[in-house]
Design a protein around this motif. Sequence first.
Motif, PDB file in Angstrom:
ATOM      1  N   GLU A   1       0.829  -1.201   0.000  1.00 15.77           N
ATOM      2  CA  GLU A   1       0.000   0.000   0.000  1.00 15.77           C
ATOM      3  C   GLU A   1       0.868   1.258   0.000  1.00 15.77           C
ATOM      4  N   SER A  19      -2.859   4.027  -1.516  1.00 14.20           N
ATOM      5  CA  SER A  19      -4.085   3.401  -1.009  1.00 14.20           C
ATOM      6  C   SER A  19      -5.343   3.916  -1.680  1.00 14.20           C
ATOM      7  N   ARG A  36      -7.742  -0.828  -2.239  1.00 12.07           N
ATOM      8  CA  ARG A  36      -8.767  -0.771  -1.182  1.00 12.07           C
ATOM      9  C   ARG A  36      -9.448  -2.122  -1.020  1.00 12.07           C
ATOM     10  N   ARG A  51      -7.080  -4.457   0.850  1.00 11.02           N
ATOM     11  CA  ARG A  51      -7.071  -4.083   2.269  1.00 11.02           C
ATOM     12  C   ARG A  51      -8.351  -4.563   2.948  1.00 11.02           C
TER      13      ARG A  51
END
Length: 96
Positions: free
Chosen positions: A25, A30, A36, A39
């Motif tokens: 990231e 990010s 995203r 994550r």
Amino acid sequence: MSVQDELTSVQRCLDDLYRSVGRLEQQIGSGGLDMRRVRADADHLRESVALLREGAVARSSTKHPELVPIPDTPYDDSLWTDSDDEGLGARDRRAP
């Protein structure tokens, strides 16, 4: 390997994944949809493993109900004097 050992191993791997995603990231940024999503998937995995660990702890601490032995001897016939034969109706009446 016990369940707790397996869960600890999974947690270690998940922590490594989480650190790798953090480094990735930082390199990629990010803001992108793909990052995203990765994550969010890592977060979901972390939550799922936590729930799995809680469930395993709850199952291991649950006591099994005490078994009640049922004797092989026949029941006392006087227990059934006031009941009808199930599905056959009363003894003094005829079936339709």
